[in-house]
Design a protein around this motif. Structure first.
Motif, PDB file in Angstrom:
ATOM      1  N   LYS A 235       0.818  -1.214   0.000  1.00 61.71           N
ATOM      2  CA  LYS A 235       0.000   0.000   0.000  1.00 61.71           C
ATOM      3  C   LYS A 235       0.851   1.263   0.000  1.00 61.71           C
ATOM      4  CE  LYS A 235      -3.547   0.786   2.460  1.00 61.71           C
ATOM      5  NZ  LYS A 235      -4.381   0.925   3.675  1.00 61.71           N
ATOM      6  N   PRO A 334     -16.816  -8.377  -3.159  1.00 66.71           N
ATOM      7  CA  PRO A 334     -15.683  -7.521  -2.763  1.00 66.71           C
ATOM      8  C   PRO A 334     -14.867  -7.023  -3.959  1.00 66.71           C
ATOM      9  CG  PRO A 334     -15.842  -9.388  -1.295  1.00 66.71           C
ATOM     10  CD  PRO A 334     -16.829  -9.631  -2.396  1.00 66.71           C
ATOM     11  N   MET A 335     -14.681  -7.873  -4.983  1.00 65.15           N
ATOM     12  CA  MET A 335     -13.981  -7.444  -6.192  1.00 65.15           C
ATOM     13  C   MET A 335     -14.771  -6.350  -6.909  1.00 65.15           C
ATOM     14  SD  MET A 335     -11.039  -8.990  -6.824  1.00 65.15           S
ATOM     15  CE  MET A 335     -10.846  -8.961  -8.603  1.00 65.15           C
ATOM     16  N   TRP A 338     -14.379  -3.088  -5.104  1.00 64.75           N
ATOM     17  CA  TRP A 338     -13.053  -2.521  -5.366  1.00 64.75           C
ATOM     18  C   TRP A 338     -13.000  -1.863  -6.745  1.00 64.75           C
ATOM     19  CZ3 TRP A 338      -8.981  -5.049  -8.526  1.00 64.75           C
ATOM     20  CH2 TRP A 338      -7.805  -4.283  -8.556  1.00 64.75           C
ATOM     21  N   LYS A 342     -13.198   1.702  -5.794  1.00 63.91           N
ATOM     22  CA  LYS A 342     -11.751   1.820  -5.526  1.00 63.91           C
ATOM     23  C   LYS A 342     -11.424   1.652  -4.038  1.00 63.91           C
ATOM     24  CE  LYS A 342     -11.247   2.771  -9.869  1.00 63.91           C
ATOM     25  NZ  LYS A 342     -10.796   1.698 -10.786  1.00 63.91           N
ATOM     26  N   ARG A 343     -12.141   0.729  -3.376  1.00 64.19           N
ATOM     27  CA  ARG A 343     -11.903   0.495  -1.943  1.00 64.19           C
ATOM     28  C   ARG A 343     -10.936  -0.665  -1.773  1.00 64.19           C
ATOM     29  NH1 ARG A 343     -16.687   0.403   2.101  1.00 64.19           N
ATOM     30  NH2 ARG A 343     -14.812   0.190   3.372  1.00 64.19           N
ATOM     31  N   LEU A 344      -9.649  -0.332  -1.822  1.00 65.46           N
ATOM     32  CA  LEU A 344      -8.610  -1.355  -1.747  1.00 65.46           C
ATOM     33  C   LEU A 344      -8.589  -2.052  -0.384  1.00 65.46           C
ATOM     34  CD1 LEU A 344      -6.220  -2.783  -3.094  1.00 65.46           C
ATOM     35  CD2 LEU A 344      -4.750  -0.930  -2.273  1.00 65.46           C
ATOM     36  N   ASP A 345      -8.783  -1.275   0.699  1.00 61.56           N
ATOM     37  CA  ASP A 345      -8.763  -1.856   2.050  1.00 61.56           C
ATOM     38  C   ASP A 345      -9.839  -2.927   2.213  1.00 61.56           C
ATOM     39  OD1 ASP A 345      -6.675  -0.317   2.763  1.00 61.56           O
ATOM     40  OD2 ASP A 345      -7.798   1.109   3.974  1.00 61.56           O
ATOM     41  N   TYR A 346     -11.012  -2.667   1.657  1.00 57.73           N
ATOM     42  CA  TYR A 346     -12.131  -3.618   1.710  1.00 57.73           C
ATOM     43  C   TYR A 346     -11.758  -4.916   1.000  1.00 57.73           C
ATOM     44  CZ  TYR A 346     -17.062  -5.102   1.283  1.00 57.73           C
ATOM     45  OH  TYR A 346     -18.247  -5.799   1.357  1.00 57.73           O
ATOM     46  N   LEU A 347     -11.123  -4.787  -0.164  1.00 56.37           N
ATOM     47  CA  LEU A 347     -10.697  -5.964  -0.921  1.00 56.37           C
ATOM     48  C   LEU A 347      -9.631  -6.747  -0.166  1.00 56.37           C
ATOM     49  CD1 LEU A 347     -10.770  -7.632  -3.564  1.00 56.37           C
ATOM     50  CD2 LEU A 347      -8.986  -6.106  -4.437  1.00 56.37           C
TER      51      LEU A 347
END
Length: 392
Positions: A235, A334-335, A338, A342-347
């Motif tokens: 990250k 979840p994909m 994302w 654009k929620r990378l933390d969630y993915l």
């Protein structure tokens, strides 16, 4: 009236979070099994309070009806093939739908509050377990207060420290759980939520939860910590200079090589033990069961005992029919979030969770059902309902 409802709801949320954790193979749940009844009652209480708080039937919409009609038709088919029908009713006909409905009434910000309360409870539990593990289990400065009989694996007694910590497994921090791996699993969930779902994480909480995970001496916990470290490095990768990137890459490569050698040593050691043979036996058994009934499986609850892999248990128990639910909730949606938001933390949260899912038997516990519900609940959430709750 609204203040009374909100105060009552906050208390019930903590009780619900506690009951969800207690269902994760704790000593209490093993000694006095409830089949999730306490969780179901608590969630229904939350549902009633949430609907009273809305003051109007904003929670009724077309998506809700279509979703639950489709869900209960499929759940009914699975129920007919279930081996443990009472367990299926409690988990998939009552608890899981109630969790989905309850979370669908929440805004995007409030949807995680129940998980945040689980983090709070596990943080306190982590501190208590570290104290008793170090001063009791290892140093014997604190004497046990007694013992409790549990039927886990076989009927046996477990050393108790004032009813809040138990020596369930020698030289491993089991907390109040019947086994260290499940303690590690719950601590890992708390760590992942703290790091990837909370708007801001507390460094002291991350440290204490990480130390508690290490003391469980669990493969699942170690892999989670390594994954968390790896994702956190990635990250920050794009926010540093080229020179630092090169040094970071060399460091990560060296650590990766060292971890690979350690992993090879662990695998080799496990291959020389009975544990490896048992794991292989159950995986082969589950694959055979799935291949014999690929669409509907052999029935809910038939392949859990003795297994150490949720993926093959789901396939063996429910076939492709059941597997689609888990695949959609843990990977597909979840994909999609994302890609769209654009929620990378969630993915990242769900990717690490899938890793745990594949090496631990957690497919039917209530905490897993809650994580599935968290992913599915936006499907029945109408935009005006979100705006209405946010306006409050």
């Amino acid at each position: 009236m609204l203040q009374v409802i909100m105060f009552s709801k906050k208390r019930i949320e903590y009780f619900t979070a506690l009951f969800i954790l207690l269902e994760c193979n704790t000593v209490y749940a093993v000694a006095l099994p409830t089949n999730g009844i306490l969780v179901i009652v608590a969630i229904m209480g939350l549902l009633v309070l949430s609907m009273l708080e809305l003051k109007k039937k904003a929670y009724i919409n077309a998506q809700l009806g279509v979703f639950f009609l489709f869900y209960y038709i499929n759940a009914g088919v699975a129920f007919l093939h279930a081996d443990n029908k009472l367990g299926f009713i409690c988990r998939f006909l009552l608890c899981f739908p109630c969790l989905i409905f309850y979370l669908s009434l929440k805004s995007a910000e409030d949807r995680y509050k129940l998980l945040f309360k689980i983090v709070n409870i596990m943080f306190v539990e982590a501190i208590i377990s570290i104290v008793f593990y170090s001063l009791g289990t290892w140093m014997n400065f604190i004497e046990p207060s007694g013992a409790i009989m549990i039927n886990w694996g076989e009927y046996h007694s477990v050393t108790s420290y004032y009813g809040i910590y138990f020596d369930s497994q020698p030289f491993r921090n089991s907390g109040f759980f019947a086994e260290a791996p499940m303690h590690s699993y719950c601590l890992s969930i708390a760590l992942l939520v703290e790091l990837f779902l909370k708007p801001r994480h507390d460094k002291w909480r991350v440290l204490i939860l990480s130390v508690a995970i290490l003391t469980t001496i669990s493969t699942t916990g170690f892999l989670v910590l390594v994954s968390v470290a790896g994702f956190c490095i990635l990250k920050k990768w794009y926010n540093v200079s080229s020179r630092v990137k090169i040094l970071t890459f060399l460091f990560v490569a060296a650590m990766g090589l060292e971890l690979y050698q350690i992993a090879c040593g662990v695998v080799k050691e496990k291959q020389e033990t009975r544990s490896y043979e048992i794991r292989n036996y159950y995986i082969e058994k589950e694959i055979d069961a799935w291949l014999s009934h690929p669409i509907l499986g052999t029935g809910f609850g038939k392949n859990v005992k003795g297994s150490s892999n949720s993926l093959f248990v789901v396939l063996a128990d429910g076939g492709v029919h059941f597997f689609i639910l888990y695949f959609g909730a843990l990977i597909y949606f979840p994909m999609a979030v994302w890609i769209r938001m654009k929620r990378l933390d969630y993915l990242i949260f769900y990717l690490i969770y899938v890793g745990m899912f594949c090496i631990t038997v957690i497919c039917y516990n209530v905490l897993t059902l809650m994580i599935l519900a968290l992913s599915l609940s936006p499907l029945i959430q109408r935009k005006h309902l979100c705006n209405y709750i946010n306006a409050k």
